[in-house]
Design an enzyme around this catalytic site. Structure first.
Site, PDB file in Angstrom:
ATOM      1  CG  ASP A 132      -1.771   1.194   1.365  1.00 33.69           C
ATOM      2  OD1 ASP A 132      -2.649   1.365   0.496  1.00 33.69           O
ATOM      3  OD2 ASP A 132      -1.594   1.968   2.328  1.00 33.69           O
TER       4      ASP A 132
ATOM      5  CD  GLU B  63      -2.157   2.290  -3.419  1.00 36.53           C
ATOM      6  OE1 GLU B  63      -3.279   2.719  -3.692  1.00 36.53           O
ATOM      7  OE2 GLU B  63      -1.745   2.145  -2.244  1.00 36.53           O
TER       8      GLU B  63
END
Length: 707
Positions: free
Chosen positions: A349, A385
Site C-alpha cells: 500500500d 501501489e
C-alpha cells in the site's frame, strides 16, 4: 532473581516459546526502563509486572520458564515525556509488542489510551496518568507448530497469474453455502464452497485486503462505523483476530495457516495487501498503542519540530524506513509471512512512501535494496501501489527490477476509452500491449498489474451506473472519495427500469472485462465485479462493514459470471494473451506475418499518422500465435492460434474487413460483447465483420485451420 526468570537472549525479537518457557524481547533505543506485564487469560487481569534488566544493542530481553502459549502480555516503557523533542514515553500506557504473532481482543476507545490528557488546553504537551491496560488488546504468546502436510506454493509465473482482490469478511459474510459460524473468517475462505467458486472462476491468486491486526478509529466508532478495509495496522506479524472463527489466543494463526494450505491445494497463491508505510497511532494527537510509547523517534518520520510527524500517507504518520530497526521490522515481518505463514507475495500500500529518502522518492532507497538482495523476500511476488499523497509521489513505471505495479495509467486509459472521453490510439495501444512506455526499459509486460477497478473507488457495476460519487453513508458530507472517476452512467444516475440503459450497462461491463483479460500484463479482478456487485455509488466504502461492502450472492448476475469465467478460461488456454516478452513488431520465424499488426476498418494496416488522432474510437489488432517469441518449461517454442481483436467505442456499429488469407483462412467468433450469448459465426479472409457500437469482438483462427 527468581529461578524461573533468566536473562534471555536478544533474538529473535518478540515472544518465542521453546517448549519450556518464553523469551521476550523489545527494541527501544531511548527507554530508561522496560517492564513486561502478564495478564490472566480469562479476565485480562494484570497478574505480574517484571522488570527487564538485560539490554543488548538497545534490545531489552528476558526469559521466563513455565510460560505457555496463550499467555497474554504487554509492555510498559519508561523514559522522558518530551513531545517537543520527539519523546512520548508514558509508563501508564500498556503497549503492544511490535513483533506479537497474535493479538487478542479489540480496542475499547477511552481517553486512557492517549499519552496526554484529552481535552487539556496544552493538548499532547500534557501528561496522562490514566492506565490504558483495561482498554487495549493484549499480545499473545503462540505455539508456532502446525501440520502443513508438505504444503508448497503453486509455481505460478506472473504471466500465468490472474489476481482476485478480496476482503475476507466481504467475500464470505453473505455466502449461503458457508456455515454461519464461519462467515467473515479465514475458515470461510477455506470452506469448500469458497474454494469451488474460486476454482470455477479460474483465478490463480487471491489478494487479501489487509489481514495484519488493525485498529478501527475512534471517530468512526463514534459515528457507528468501523475501519472495514483495515489499512490501519498495529500488528505487522499478527493475523487480525476479528477474522478468526476459533479463538483469539493463537487460534487465529492456525486458522490463517489452514486457509493458505487449502488455497494452495486448489492451485491458488495467496498475496497479502500490506501497509508498512504508517501505523494506527495517527499524528501527535493520536493514541499511544505501541511504537509511539516504545520509542517514538526510533520508528517515525518527524518534522524539524519533532513534536509533529511527516505524513506522506494521509493518515497522520509515516514509518521511517531509513532507520535500521524499522527496516529490520519490515523485513522480519515479510520473511515471517513467507516462511511461517506460507504466503506467496505482497501488494504494498502506498509503496512510494517506502521509497522516500528525506522528502524525495528514490527507487533505489534502502528498503528496495534490501528486498532485492534478500534470498527469501526477493523470490515472491512483489507488487507496488506506486503512489502516495506526498509531492512527487506518483511513481507509476519507476519501481525497480523484480517489482510489478498497479498500473493506474491502464485503469484511467481504459475507463476513458469506454466512457467516450478524449483518447489517442497510441495511449490505448500502449496500455493493452503491456505498457511498454512504462516498463520496457528493464522489465517485462508482466510488470503491469492491469486493473479497471479496485477496492478503492467504484465497483464495475457502479462505474457504468453513476457519474458522481454517493458517499453520504460515510458521514463526511460526501466530501470524501475521488471526485474524478472517469465513469459514465449511460444516461441515468443509479438504478433504473429503462431496458435500453440496462442493456448498455451490461454491455459496458462486458467491454471492460474483455479489455482487462485480453490485454497483455497481469489482470486483477475485484471480488464481486464478476457478479455485478454494487456499492450504491459509494466510491470510498472503507468504513462500511455492512451490505454496502459485502458480496450479495443471492442477487448475483449469473450471465456476467458466465462471461467472466469464459474470458479467464480463454486467457488461461491461449498464451497469445499472456506473453512473457514484448511484441517485436517483426515477422515470426518461417512466416512473413508480424507478431502484432494494427488494422483500420477497411482492412488496411494503420500508418503512423493514425496513432496521434484524438477521439479515436476503434481499432483492430491481429495477434500472431506463431510470434510469441518464448519457450515452455521443456524448451519447446510456444505456439498458439491467431486472433483478430476489434474494439469499437463508437456509439454506432462498424464493419471491419478481415485481412488477407496469409493472416488466416478461417475465422470464428469467440467473444462478442454485444451479446451475452455464445453464437459462433464463421468468416473468410476479406469478409466484413459487423461490430456493434460500444462492443468488442474477438475472432479466432485455429492453427490447424491454415493447413
Amino acid at each position: 532473581m527468581s529461578t524461573n526468570i533468566l536473562p534471555g537472549k536478544p533474538f529473535p525479537l518478540g515472544s518465542t516459546w521453546d517448549g519450556e518457557g518464553v523469551n521476550f524481547t523489545l527494541y527501544s533505543e531511548n527507554a530508561e526502563m522496560v517492564e513486561l506485564c502478564l495478564f490472566d487469560a480469562e479476565k485480562s487481569k494484570e497478574t505480574a509486572t517484571i522488570k527487564l534488566t538485560e539490554k543488548t544493542d538497545f534490545i531489552w530481553h528476558i526469559y521466563i520458564k513455565k510460560i505457555m502459549p496463550g499467555q497474554l502480555y504487554g509492555f510498559r516503557v519508561h523514559g522522558p515525556y518530551e513531545p517537543e523533542n520527539g519523546h512520548r514515553f508514558n509508563h501508564n500506557k500498556l503497549l503492544l509488542d511490535p513483533y506479537a504473532k497474535a493479538i487478542a481482543g479489540a480496542i475499547e476507545w477511552d481517553d486512557a489510551l492517549f499519552g496526554y490528557e484529552v481535552g487539556h488546553p496544552d493538548e499532547d504537551l500534557s501528561f496522562s496518568d490514566a492506565d490504558s491496560a483495561p482498554f487495549i488488546p493484549k499480545s499473545v504468546v503462540i505455539d508456532p507448530n502446525f501440520n502443513w502436510e508438505n504444503d508448497s506454493s503453486p509455481s505460478l509465473a506472473y504471466y500465468n497469474t490472474t489476481i482476485y482482490e478480496m476482503h475476507v469478511k466481504g467475500f464470505t459474510q453473505l455466502h449461503p453455502q458457508i456455515p454461519e459460524a464461519l462467515r467473515g473468517t479465514y475458515a470461510g475462505i477455506a470452506h469448500p464452497a469458497s474454494i469451488k467458486y474460486l476454482k470455477e472462476l479460474g483465478v490463480t491468486a487471491v489478494e487479501l485486503m489487509p489481514v495484519h491486526h488493525f485498529i478501527s478509529d475512534r471517530y468512526l466508532k463514534e459515528r457507528g462505523l468501523s475501519n472495514y478495509w483495515g489499512y490501519n495496522t498495529i500488528g505487522f506479524f499478527a493475523p487480525d483476530a476479528r477474522y478468526s472463527s476459533g479463538g483469539v489466543k493463537g487460534e487465529q494463526v492456525n486458522e490463517f495457516k489452514h486457509m493458505v494450505k487449502e488455497l494452495h491445494k486448489a492451485g491458488m497463491q495467496v498475496i497479502l495487501d500490506v501497509v508498512y508505510n504508517h501505523t494506527a497511532e495517527g499524528n501527535h494527537l493520536g493514541p499511544t498503542l505501541s511504537f509511539k510509547g516504545i520509542d517514538n523517534v526510533s520508528y517515525y518520520r518527524l518534522t524539524d519540530d519533532k513534536r509533529y510527524y511527516n505524513d506522506y500517507t494521509g493518515t497522520g504518520n509515516t514509518l521511517n524506513a531509513n532507520l535500521p530497526n524499522v527496516l529490520r521490522l519490515m523485513m522480519d515481518s515479510l520473511r515471517y509471512w513467507i516462511t511461517e505463514m506460507h504466503v506467496d507475495g505482497f501488494r504494498f500500500d502506498l509503496a512510494s512512501t517506502l521509497a522516500r529518502e528525506l522528502h524525495e522518492v528514490n527507487r533505489l532507497s534502502a528498503f528496495f535494496d534490501i528486498i532485492h538482495q534478500d534470498p527469501v523476500i526477493s523470490q515472491v511476488k512483489l507488487i507496488a501501489e506506486p503512489w502516495d499523497v506526498g509531492e512527487g509521489g506518483y511513481q507509476v513505471g519507476k519501481f525497480p527490477l523484480g517489482w510489478a505495479e498497479w498500473n493506474g495509467k491502464f485503469r484511467d486509459c481504459i475507463r476513458d476509452y469506454w466512457s467516450g472521453s478524449e483518447n489517442t490510439l497510441a495511449e490505448f495501444a500502449d496500455r493493452i500491449t503491456g505498457s511498454a512506455d512504462l516498463y520496457k526499459d528493464y522489465r517485462r509486460p508482466t510488470a503491469s498489474i492491469n486493473l479497471i477497478t479496485a477496492h478503492d473507488g467504484f465497483t464495475l457495476n457502479d462505474l457504468v451506473s453513476y457519474n458522481e460519487k454517493h458517499n453520504e453513508a460515510n458521514g463526511e458530507g460526501n466530501n470524501d472519495g475521488e471526485n474524478h472517476n472517469r465513469s459514465w452512467n449511460c444516461g441515468v444516475e443509479g438504478p433504473t427500469d429503462d431496458h435500453d440503459i440496462n442493456m448498455l450497462r451490461a454491455r459496458q461491463k462486458r467491454n471492460f472485462l474483455a479489455t482487462l483479460f485480453l490485454s497483455q500484463g497481469v489482470p486483477m479482478l475485484v471480488a464481486g465485479d464478476e457478479i455485478g456487485r454494487t456499492q450504491l455509488g459509494n466510491n470510498n466504502a472503507y468504513c462500511q462493514d455492512n451490505e454496502i461492502s459485502w458480496l450479495n450472492w443471492p442477487s448475483a448476475d449469473q450471465e456476467l459470471l458466465t462471461f467472466t469465467r469464459k474470458l479467464i478460461k480463454l486467457r488461461r488456454e491461449h498464451s497469445v494473451f499472456s506473453r512473457k516478452n514484448w511484441f517485436k513488431g517483426v515477422a515470426a520465424k518461417d512466416t512473413k506475418i508480424e507478431d502484432i499488426a494494427w488494422f483500420l476498418p477497411d482492412g488496411t494496416q494503420m500508418e503512423e499518422t493514425h496513432w496521434s488522432e484524438n477521439f479515436a474510437k476503434s481499432v483492430a489488432i491481429y495477434l500472431s500465435g506463431q510470434g510469441i517469441h518464448s519457450v515452455d518449461s521443456d524448451g519447446n517454442p510456444v505456439i498458439d492460434d491467431n486472433f483478430y481483436l476489434v474494439f469499437n467505442a463508437h456509439d454506432q456499429g462498424l464493419d471491419y474487413c478481415l485481412p488477407p488469407e496469409n493472416y488466416g483462412r478461417k475465422w470464428k467468433t469467440v467473444i462478442d460483447t454485444a451479446t451475452s450469448g455464445n453464437e459462433e459465426k464463421i468468416y473468410q479472409p476479406g469478409e466484413s465483420v459487423h461490430v456493434e457500437g460500444r462492443s468488442v469482438v474477438l475472432l479466432q483462427n485455429e492453427t490447424n485451420s491454415n493447413d
